[in-house]
Design a protein around this motif. Structure first.
Motif, PDB file in Angstrom:
ATOM      1  N   ARG A   1       0.856  -1.188   0.000  1.00 11.32           N
ATOM      2  CA  ARG A   1       0.000   0.000   0.000  1.00 11.32           C
ATOM      3  C   ARG A   1       0.890   1.236   0.000  1.00 11.32           C
ATOM      4  O   ARG A   1       2.105   1.139   0.231  1.00 11.32           O
ATOM      5  CB  ARG A   1      -0.922   0.008   1.232  1.00 11.32           C
ATOM      6  CG  ARG A   1      -0.227   0.065   2.576  1.00 11.32           C
ATOM      7  CD  ARG A   1      -1.240   0.311   3.680  1.00 11.32           C
ATOM      8  NE  ARG A   1      -0.673   0.181   5.018  1.00 11.32           N
ATOM      9  CZ  ARG A   1       0.037   1.124   5.640  1.00 11.32           C
ATOM     10  NH1 ARG A   1       0.304   2.267   5.021  1.00 11.32           N
ATOM     11  NH2 ARG A   1       0.504   0.920   6.855  1.00 11.32           N
ATOM     12  N   PRO A   2       0.331   2.414  -0.271  1.00 12.27           N
ATOM     13  CA  PRO A   2       1.147   3.631  -0.269  1.00 12.27           C
ATOM     14  C   PRO A   2       1.830   3.838   1.078  1.00 12.27           C
ATOM     15  O   PRO A   2       1.250   3.567   2.134  1.00 12.27           O
ATOM     16  CB  PRO A   2       0.128   4.740  -0.560  1.00 12.27           C
ATOM     17  CG  PRO A   2      -0.988   4.049  -1.276  1.00 12.27           C
ATOM     18  CD  PRO A   2      -1.068   2.680  -0.666  1.00 12.27           C
ATOM     19  N   ALA A   3       3.063   4.335   1.036  1.00 10.58           N
ATOM     20  CA  ALA A   3       3.822   4.536   2.269  1.00 10.58           C
ATOM     21  C   ALA A   3       4.965   5.507   2.013  1.00 10.58           C
ATOM     22  O   ALA A   3       5.408   5.695   0.874  1.00 10.58           O
ATOM     23  CB  ALA A   3       4.376   3.203   2.780  1.00 10.58           C
ATOM     24  N   ASN A   4       5.446   6.134   3.097  1.00 12.19           N
ATOM     25  CA  ASN A   4       6.650   6.960   3.035  1.00 12.19           C
ATOM     26  C   ASN A   4       7.858   6.037   3.056  1.00 12.19           C
ATOM     27  O   ASN A   4       7.977   5.174   3.942  1.00 12.19           O
ATOM     28  CB  ASN A   4       6.700   7.932   4.207  1.00 12.19           C
ATOM     29  CG  ASN A   4       5.595   8.966   4.132  1.00 12.19           C
ATOM     30  OD1 ASN A   4       5.272   9.444   3.045  1.00 12.19           O
ATOM     31  ND2 ASN A   4       5.006   9.307   5.270  1.00 12.19           N
ATOM     32  N   VAL A   5       8.749   6.221   2.104  1.00  7.36           N
ATOM     33  CA  VAL A   5       9.882   5.315   1.918  1.00  7.36           C
ATOM     34  C   VAL A   5      11.190   6.078   2.050  1.00  7.36           C
ATOM     35  O   VAL A   5      11.326   7.197   1.545  1.00  7.36           O
ATOM     36  CB  VAL A   5       9.814   4.654   0.519  1.00  7.36           C
ATOM     37  CG1 VAL A   5      11.063   3.827   0.253  1.00  7.36           C
ATOM     38  CG2 VAL A   5       8.571   3.798   0.399  1.00  7.36           C
ATOM     39  N   ALA A   6      12.148   5.466   2.744  1.00 12.72           N
ATOM     40  CA  ALA A   6      13.513   5.997   2.797  1.00 12.72           C
ATOM     41  C   ALA A   6      14.475   4.843   2.559  1.00 12.72           C
ATOM     42  O   ALA A   6      14.424   3.832   3.271  1.00 12.72           O
ATOM     43  CB  ALA A   6      13.792   6.658   4.134  1.00 12.72           C
ATOM     44  N   MET A   7      15.325   4.967   1.542  1.00 13.42           N
ATOM     45  CA  MET A   7      16.337   3.956   1.271  1.00 13.42           C
ATOM     46  C   MET A   7      17.705   4.615   1.407  1.00 13.42           C
ATOM     47  O   MET A   7      18.006   5.588   0.712  1.00 13.42           O
ATOM     48  CB  MET A   7      16.172   3.347  -0.119  1.00 13.42           C
ATOM     49  CG  MET A   7      17.214   2.275  -0.429  1.00 13.42           C
ATOM     50  SD  MET A   7      17.010   1.521  -2.074  1.00 13.42           S
ATOM     51  CE  MET A   7      15.590   0.450  -1.769  1.00 13.42           C
ATOM     52  N   THR A   8      18.521   4.062   2.310  1.00 18.01           N
ATOM     53  CA  THR A   8      19.804   4.661   2.656  1.00 18.01           C
ATOM     54  C   THR A   8      20.910   3.632   2.536  1.00 18.01           C
ATOM     55  O   THR A   8      20.714   2.465   2.889  1.00 18.01           O
ATOM     56  CB  THR A   8      19.766   5.208   4.100  1.00 18.01           C
ATOM     57  OG1 THR A   8      18.626   6.041   4.259  1.00 18.01           O
ATOM     58  CG2 THR A   8      21.016   6.013   4.417  1.00 18.01           C
TER      59      THR A   8
END
Length: 509
Positions: free
Chosen positions: A442-449
């Motif tokens: 589902r839609p979500a806030n994403v952070a890839m580091t």
């Protein structure tokens, strides 16, 4: 992450008068159950159940120490110490036990969460297994990776005294500067983790370490403000420089030393909370006879770890009788130390401390969460034969999930569970670039580091809201400045709301 709100929000719905609120009897809540404090109307939740597993002298689950954060940076994890077991990791929101950590700190209090990375913690270790080990360790609570950041056998040459000191202090508030002591040989020094640099060594008359203030530029040591090289900057006006105290930050951004003072200095006053500005040496009684409060009761502890709202501190007091009959006796306070700030009386912790059967282990050692919306404390609950840990959930606390507040009448809000997956990058090993795929239900806030071998974030590949579906990111092997990174094992961390996935990437050059 729980909503940290604004500084004014922390005082909402709390009592801040100076009238007596004599403690009345209250049944001990069950594990993970909540009760309402009869006098101060806050929610008290019991989050441990030590008697389910043991009894007698080992029946203790408590906060590590009032100067050390219990919650990690985003409040998703929590550490409690259990006698005879070690450091237990809990979910920071539901309080569910996760596992016992495989760590070996110098002492139970000497474990420090990273100030911004929610997965990392630090501790000094000193033991003999063939040779002596006197190491500074960084530990990842998710992956279990343990890194020796530096061995200090070149400085601490004998014994087991390498530590954060006999009354341990936290790091600076970016986790780059630490203070260490050799408690056996009575010496202290500062360590800059980012530069791998040790400052000048200073010998003292006690076993405490020079503790870094939040800025990392100033330290407190035996009544003096010193710099990284242990040179005296100024001397504070303290009658007793060894009282229970905490380093923190004032609302104006200055480093501060918050202490209890039972005897006045040359010019400073008496109080349960006296603030000393390390930058200019000024001082002010916040809670004491000069501000309309009683002479400070015994058994006072101060914690200044509300990182998101500088100037707010927590004080826990056992008291002369520990029965909660007098103002401040057996109370937990949440205090805005700014001029004109409120002194909020939060709860009775109901522990008899040293006056009860569990002695020192029942001292409350109250510690706030980084947002200041929750306060952790230990208690024998009116003189019982065990110590459990409790949380005050303040009116300003707004958890992500209403499931945390079971037993308190708050309407439930249902959100579809987020299912996410992170695939192994390909190719791996790689040079110069690699592809990383992930999916969201589902839609979500994403952070890839991308995290380097030293635990530093070197590149953010994405930080945005994504719809449901499958996605692909490409890392070109460079840092944020476009410079190729060195060969080594890197971590790709994908965070979506409270969920985190990781995979290892091997960079070859």
């Amino acid at each position: 992450m729980p909503d940290s709100g604004t500084a004014d929000d922390l005082a909402q719905g709390l009592v801040f008068d100076r009238a007596p609120h004599a403690m009345t009897a209250l049944a001990k809540p069950g594990h993970l159950q909540a009760v309402v404090d009869p006098q101060f109307h806050t929610v008290l939740r019991r989050i441990s159940d030590v008697e389910a597993t043991t009894s007698g002298d080992n029946a203790i689950i408590m906060p590590m120490y009032f100067t050390m954060p219990a919650w990690n940076a985003d409040e998703s994890l929590l550490i409690l110490w259990q006698r005879g077991v070690g450091h237990n990791l809990h979910d920071g929101r539901t309080y569910r036990f996760l596992r016992t950590l495989d760590i070996r700190p110098r002492d139970l209090e000497h474990v420090a969460w990273h100030a911004s990375d929610p997965h990392l913690l630090f501790y000094p270790q000193a033991f003999k297994l063939g040779p002596f080990y006197r190491d500074f360790i960084r530990y990842n609570v998710v992956s279990g990776q343990r890194d020796t950041l530096r061995s200090f056998t070149d400085i601490v040459k004998t014994g087991y005294g390498f530590s954060f000191g006999s009354d341990p202090g936290y790091s600076c508030w970016d986790s780059k500067i630490f203070g260490f002591a050799d408690t056996e040989n009575r010496l202290t020094f500062a360590y800059d983790l980012q530069r791998n640099r040790v400052g000048a060594i200073r010998h003292g008359n006690c076993s405490r370490a020079a503790a870094p203030a939040p800025s990392g530029k100033l330290f407190y040591f035996e009544g003096e403000v010193v710099d990284f090289e242990m040179q005296t900057v100024r001397t504070l006006d303290l009658f007793d420089p060894t009282e229970h105290a905490a380093l923190g930050r004032l609302a104006n951004g200055h480093d501060a030393y918050f202490t209890v003072a039972y005897t006045a200095g040359k010019h400073s006053g008496v109080g349960s909370l006296v603030a000393h500005d390390l930058t200019d040496g000024s001082h002010r009684v916040i809670v004491g006879p000069a501000t309309g409060y009683p002479y400070p009761p015994s058994g006072t502890y101060i914690s200044a770890l509300i990182f998101r709202h500088p100037g707010w501190v927590v004080v826990s007091i056992v008291g002369f009788a520990a029965d909660g009959s007098e103002v401040l006796d057996n109370e937990i306070l949440l205090i805005n130390t700014a001029p004109g700030g409120k002194v909020c009386r939060v709860a009775h912790h109901r522990s008899r401390g040293r006056l009860g059967p569990m002695g020192y282990w029942a001292e409350p050692h109250a510690v706030p969460s980084p947002s200041g919306t929750r306060i952790l404390f230990g208690s024998d609950w009116e003189g019982g034969s065990s110590v459990d840990t409790y949380v005050v959930e303040l009116p300003s606390y707004r958890p992500d999930s209403s499931a945390v507040r079971a037993g308190v009448t708050t309407p439930a809000v249902t959100t579809p569970a987020l299912l996410m997956a992170l695939s192994q990058n390909f190719p791996n090993p790689f040079n110069p670039a690699t592809t990383i795929e992930y999916s969201l239900s589902r839609p979500a806030n994403v952070a890839m580091t991308i995290i380097d071998p030293l635990g530093r974030a070197v590149r953010t590949l994405v930080k945005a809201r994504r719809p449901a579906g499958q996605f692909r990111e490409v890392w070109d092997g460079c840092d944020e400045q476009g410079r190729p990174v060195a060969s080594g094992v890197y971590i790709c961390r994908l965070q979506c709301e409270r969920s985190i996935r990781q995979c290892k990437l091997i960079r070859l050059r």
